[in-house]
Structures are given as C-alpha cells and as structure tokens.
Design a protein around this motif. Structure first.
Motif, short mmCIF file in Angstrom:
data_model
loop_
_atom_site.label_atom_id
_atom_site.label_comp_id
_atom_site.label_asym_id
_atom_site.label_seq_id
_atom_site.Cartn_x
_atom_site.Cartn_y
_atom_site.Cartn_z
N LEU A 116 0.81 -1.22 0.00
CA LEU A 116 0.00 0.00 0.00
C LEU A 116 0.84 1.27 0.00
O LEU A 116 0.44 2.28 -0.60
CB LEU A 116 -0.93 0.01 1.21
CG LEU A 116 -2.00 -1.08 1.23
CD1 LEU A 116 -2.77 -1.05 2.54
CD2 LEU A 116 -2.96 -0.91 0.06
N TYR A 117 1.97 1.25 0.66
CA TYR A 117 2.72 2.48 0.86
C TYR A 117 3.99 2.58 0.03
O TYR A 117 4.58 3.66 -0.05
CB TYR A 117 3.08 2.64 2.34
CG TYR A 117 1.86 2.85 3.20
CD1 TYR A 117 1.26 4.09 3.32
CD2 TYR A 117 1.29 1.78 3.89
CE1 TYR A 117 0.13 4.28 4.09
CE2 TYR A 117 0.16 1.95 4.67
CZ TYR A 117 -0.41 3.21 4.77
OH TYR A 117 -1.54 3.38 5.55
N ILE A 140 -3.53 10.68 -4.12
CA ILE A 140 -4.68 9.86 -4.49
C ILE A 140 -5.76 9.96 -3.44
O ILE A 140 -6.94 10.12 -3.74
CB ILE A 140 -4.24 8.41 -4.70
CG1 ILE A 140 -3.26 8.31 -5.88
CG2 ILE A 140 -5.45 7.51 -4.94
CD1 ILE A 140 -2.67 6.94 -6.06
N MET A 141 -5.36 9.88 -2.16
CA MET A 141 -6.34 9.97 -1.08
C MET A 141 -6.97 11.35 -1.01
O MET A 141 -8.16 11.49 -0.80
CB MET A 141 -5.67 9.63 0.26
CG MET A 141 -5.29 8.17 0.41
SD MET A 141 -4.76 7.75 2.09
CE MET A 141 -3.30 8.76 2.24
N ALA A 192 -13.56 1.42 1.11
CA ALA A 192 -12.18 1.85 1.34
C ALA A 192 -11.32 1.60 0.12
O ALA A 192 -10.46 2.43 -0.22
CB ALA A 192 -11.62 1.11 2.56
N VAL A 193 -11.50 0.46 -0.54
CA VAL A 193 -10.70 0.17 -1.74
C VAL A 193 -11.05 1.13 -2.86
O VAL A 193 -10.17 1.64 -3.57
CB VAL A 193 -10.92 -1.29 -2.18
CG1 VAL A 193 -10.30 -1.55 -3.54
CG2 VAL A 193 -10.36 -2.25 -1.14
N THR A 194 -12.34 1.42 -3.03
CA THR A 194 -12.77 2.35 -4.07
C THR A 194 -12.20 3.74 -3.85
O THR A 194 -11.72 4.40 -4.78
CB THR A 194 -14.30 2.42 -4.12
OG1 THR A 194 -14.83 1.11 -4.36
CG2 THR A 194 -14.76 3.36 -5.22
N ALA A 195 -12.24 4.21 -2.60
CA ALA A 195 -11.72 5.54 -2.27
C ALA A 195 -10.23 5.55 -1.99
O ALA A 195 -9.66 6.60 -1.72
CB ALA A 195 -12.47 6.09 -1.05
N GLN A 196 -9.60 4.37 -2.03
CA GLN A 196 -8.17 4.22 -1.75
C GLN A 196 -7.82 4.83 -0.39
O GLN A 196 -6.86 5.58 -0.24
CB GLN A 196 -7.32 4.83 -2.87
CG GLN A 196 -7.60 4.19 -4.22
CD GLN A 196 -6.58 4.55 -5.27
OE1 GLN A 196 -5.42 4.77 -4.97
NE2 GLN A 196 -7.01 4.61 -6.52
N VAL A 209 -7.73 0.25 4.63
CA VAL A 209 -7.40 -0.98 3.92
C VAL A 209 -6.38 -1.80 4.70
O VAL A 209 -6.53 -3.03 4.85
CB VAL A 209 -6.86 -0.66 2.51
CG1 VAL A 209 -6.37 -1.93 1.83
CG2 VAL A 209 -7.95 -0.01 1.66
N GLN A 210 -5.36 -1.13 5.25
CA GLN A 210 -4.36 -1.86 6.01
C GLN A 210 -4.98 -2.45 7.29
O GLN A 210 -4.68 -3.59 7.66
CB GLN A 210 -3.18 -0.97 6.38
CG GLN A 210 -2.06 -1.75 7.06
CD GLN A 210 -0.83 -0.92 7.31
OE1 GLN A 210 -0.92 0.29 7.52
NE2 GLN A 210 0.33 -1.56 7.30
#
Length: 318
Positions: free
Chosen positions: A27-28, A37-38, A270-274, A279-280
């Motif tokens: 993720l990071y 992105i967020m 959460a995945v859609t909005a990244q 997610v973690q």
C-alpha cells in the motif's frame, strides 16, 4: 500439549506480522503518491493543492522516512491503533469494530450452514448404496464451487424475494434478512467441505480396521458414523478453519449484493476511495480472524487424534 500450543501461538504471531508488513509494502511503497490519491478521492490529482498534500503527509506521517513510518505504524498497530480514515475521519479501529457484529453474524451463519450441508452431502454420498444417488450427490460440490457468489445471490434475490416474496432482498433488519446472504455465502464453502469430507470418508472406509470391525459383527451404520466418521473429520475440520478467510472475502460481494452494512461494505468503500489506513486495518483484521479460526482448529484436532501433539508417544512410553 504446552509445546504444541506455544508453536501454534508463535506461528499466529508471525502470520499477523507478515500480514501487516506485506500490506505496508503493497500500500505504501507502490509507485505514485498515495497522499495525492487519497486527497483527490480517486479523482484528478491536479485539483489538489501542494499545501493540502503537504498537510496530509504531515498528519498521516508520510513525510517521514519509510523505515520510521513502518516502525511508527507497527508500534501503533500493536496497541490497536491503525490511524484515521481519510474518507470519514473516524479511527480505523472504531470504524471496523462498529461494523464487525453484522459481518460476524453473517459469516457465522454461513459457516454453520456450510458445515451442516457439506457434511450431510458427504455422509449421504458415502453411505448410500445407490450408484446414481451417490454420483448425483458427489456432483453437487463441483457445481457449488463453480457457481460465482454474486450470481448465486442475484438468482436468490430474483426468485425468493422478487418473484415469490418470501424473504427480504436487502438490509439488516431481522432474521429473515440474514437467510439469503448466509445461503449465498455458504454455497461455495459447503461445496469445498463436502469434497474434502467425502474424499476423507472414502479413504477411512478403505482402511483395514473397517473390515476388522465388520468382521467382528459391527453394523455398517456404526462403522460408518462411528469409527470412520471420527477418523475422517480432521481434514474437513482443518479446511473449515482455512475457509474463514474466504468467508470474509466473500462478505464483500454478498454485503454489496444484498445492501447489508458490515465489514465487507467498509472494505469495498475503502478500496474504491483508496483509503489506505482503513485498507491496512482490514488486512490485519482478516489475518487475525484467520489466525483465531485456525488456532481453534489446532486445539480441537488433538482431541480427535492425540498423536498430533505426541500424546500417543507419551502413552507408549508409559
């Protein structure tokens, strides 16, 4: 037994650490700027000012070296703190725990139903002497595994809810709203359990002790549901513990199809909005559920076969 338990606990700790570390790396450390992105909500990153990006980096710790980021997040995770959701502003732990009861209710009902149906199909298929019935029962698991979860859910909604009007199609209100999602989630799980259990039963029934028991006058029913059943129960029990992860993954689809609140819906959002902190946190939560389920299996299996913990060797030495 204490040594066996310590080994399983150490394995559980390693799995949780590996899940956290892998999710951090994925993720990071991926190419691109996750903060941009967020901040853009998955839209055009050019619409976000440099000041907003710098502030988000400071708030979420992305301005620190990667090693320091990892250490800080791991330390906070050990205390149950996975940060703040970018999308909602709520603590990740509170966000997940608030939706957890609904998902636990769904996955528990699905696992119970899958175990009953899968074991029933396997027992009936290996006990019946009618060849056509045995072949029909053994073909059901293959059909269940190949059927997509979302397709099963949509078919049930169309028939049971819209055409026959027997059960509600959406929502979390009442026991009736749980039936269709639980059945949808249980279909592929019950198919896997049935496949493994039927194969294990056939292997157990081919062992010499079965012929010995029959020769001594034991009934076929007693041999099948007594001797063979206990020895054949370990593989499907182990598989059931591993399938907990599949149930949690399937809840994402099922909760979306049936418009249910829960961890699955949180995951999809959460995945859609990244939303990376969420997610973690969800990845580690899924690993924790998997670990706890398999720890429970590891404690139950020695009751069926004490040799797993070295109990048989101890008994012999005595």
């Amino acid at each position: 037994m204490p040594r066996y338990l310590v080994q399983r606990l150490l394995q559980a700790v390693f799995v949780l650490w590996a899940a956290f570390t892998t999710s951090f790396v994925v993720l990071y450390l991926l190419p691109g700027d996750p903060v941009s992105i967020m901040a853009s909500g998955g839209g055009d990153t050019n619409d976000v000012s440099p000041e907003q990006i710098a502030e988000l980096k400071r708030v979420y710790g992305f301005d620190k070296p990667l090693v320091e980021q990892y250490g800080d997040r791991l330390w906070h995770a050990l205390r149950g703190d996975f940060g703040i959701s970018v999308q909602s502003g709520d603590p990740v732990t509170r966000l997940i725990s608030g939706q957890l009861p609904a998902t636990l209710q769904l996955t528990s009902a699905a696992l119970l139903l899958a175990t009953v149906v899968g074991a029933g199909v396997a027992l009936a298929a290996t006990y019946t002497r009618r060849r056509w019935l045995r072949q029909a029962l053994l073909s059901l698991p293959a059909l269940g595994v190949s059927a997509p979860t979302f397709w099963v859910g949509l078919i049930l909604v169309q028939l049971v809810s819209f055409r026959w009007g027997l059960l509600p199609a959406i929502g979390n209100e009442g026991f009736g709203s749980l039936i269709l999602p639980a059945v949808t989630l249980a279909v592929p799980t019950s198919a896997v359990i049935a496949q493994v259990f039927a194969r294990s039963l056939r292997t157990a029934l081919a062992e010499p002790y079965v012929e010995t028991a029959l020769a001594k006058g034991a009934s076929r029913r007693r041999v099948h549901f007594g001797h063979a059943l206990r020895n054949a129960a370990i593989p499907p029990l182990t598989v059931a513990g591993m399938l907990v992860g599949n149930l949690l993954a399937g809840s994402v689809i099922v909760e979306t199809v049936f418009s249910r609140t829960g961890v699955g819906r949180v995951t999809a959002t959460a995945v859609t909005a990244q939303d990376l902190p969420v997610v973690q946190g969800l990845v580690v939560f899924g690993a924790l559920a998997f670990v706890l389920a398999n720890l429970a299996v590891d404690l139950i299996v020695p009751l069926l076969d004490p040799r797993i913990t070295g109990g048989a060797a101890t008994a012999v030495s005595r």
